[in-house]
Design a protein around this motif. Structure first.
Motif, PDB file in Angstrom:
ATOM      1  N   VAL A 157      42.618  41.206  46.487  1.00 48.14           N
ATOM      2  CA  VAL A 157      43.089  40.107  47.338  1.00 48.14           C
ATOM      3  C   VAL A 157      42.343  40.110  48.666  1.00 48.14           C
ATOM      4  O   VAL A 157      41.899  39.067  49.154  1.00 48.14           O
ATOM      5  N   VAL A 163      45.028  34.830  46.643  1.00 41.42           N
ATOM      6  CA  VAL A 163      46.256  35.430  46.131  1.00 41.42           C
ATOM      7  C   VAL A 163      46.549  34.935  44.714  1.00 41.42           C
ATOM      8  O   VAL A 163      47.681  35.008  44.234  1.00 41.42           O
ATOM      9  N   TYR A 211      50.128  38.115  50.916  1.00 43.07           N
ATOM     10  CA  TYR A 211      50.246  36.755  50.385  1.00 43.07           C
ATOM     11  C   TYR A 211      50.373  35.755  51.529  1.00 43.07           C
ATOM     12  O   TYR A 211      49.700  34.717  51.543  1.00 43.07           O
TER      13      TYR A 211
END
Length: 264
Positions: A157, A163, A211
């Motif tokens: 990521v 994400v 995220y």
């Protein structure tokens, strides 16, 4: 009988809630296997997360039986054994020959030989409380190893600024699962259940923070193309629900193994 006794209502409530959350996590790979069923192909998905999840469930059931009175751990891990076995059988039906052989080998090595060795050693080398302690630490050690798995997807990521393979909802579910099972372990004074879930909560929080940080970032396209095949381990596999109540699967959008230690 702390886990089931109504004399410990909070422990029972958290254990029951943990069962519900972990069971939901166990069902996360269903879209992946529906796709496999429709296409009659495993499409590059990996079997390892499901085999590991099955081993975790078997290990925690054994621990719960040796300790006795841990019906809430047995129930979720029994469900895990059934569901993960179904996933593995479906995988074997549709996987190419090479993948079938590999999967069969790791099942024999881990779930048959590995579990059999642990069972024999704990039954014949240890007795009484020593048996519970030794098996408890084996479960903790294995759970810690599994919880290290998310480091690879976290690194991906950060590298790709995407994400795509780390869905927020799954990370949230597994984090909640870890919190619930930690509280359950704390209330029944079982450190073997509580300790691994501290890692589950920590990694879950890290994933949710990442995220939020990268959800609107511009992905690094070249790296995404490079990693797509390697990460075709679905988000659903973000589940080796280690629940300690299941390693938990049951875990990248399809292979981010994070145990919601729902023991399971």
């Amino acid at each position: 009988m702390a886990g089931l006794s109504l004399e410990h209502p909070w422990a029972f409530a958290f254990g029951l809630l943990g069962n519900i959350i972990s069971f939901t996590s166990l069902l996360a790979p269903i879209p992946t296997f529906y796709r496999i069923f429709k296409s009659k192909s495993t499409e590059g998905f990996q079997s390892v997360p499901y085999v590991v999840a099955l081993f975790s469930a078997m290990l925690w059931i054994f621990y719960a039986l040796v300790k006795t009175g841990e019906g809430l751990l047995i129930s979720i891990n029994a469900a895990g054994c059934v569901i993960e076995t179904v996933y593995i059988v479906m995988y074997l039906v549709y996987a190419p020959r090479k993948a079938k052989i590999f999967t069969a080998k790791i099942v024999v090595l881990l779930n048959v030989a590995g579990f059999g060795l642990i069972l024999l050693l704990t039954l014949f080398a240890f007795h009484g409380e020593t048996r519970v302690i030794s098996l408890g630490w084996i479960c903790v050690g294995f759970s810690v190893c599994v919880f290290v798995a998310p480091l690879s997807i976290i690194g991906r990521v950060i590298k790709t600024k995407s994400v795509e393979y780390m869905p927020f909802s799954l990370s949230l579910t597994l984090t909640l699962s870890a919190v619930v099972w930690f509280l359950y372990g704390l209330l029944i004074k079982d450190k073997y259940v509580a300790l691994p879930n501290i890692l589950g909560f920590t990694f879950g929080m890290i994933q949710m923070v990442l995220y939020m940080f990268y959800m609107n970032a511009t992905p690094v396209v070249s790296d995404l193309k490079e990693g797509k095949e390697g990460l075709k381990m679905s988000a659903e596999e973000h589940v080796v629900v280690i629940n300690v109540a299941f390693l938990e699967g049951h875990a990248c959008r399809e292979n981010n193994i994070v145990g919601g230690l729902a023991i399971k």
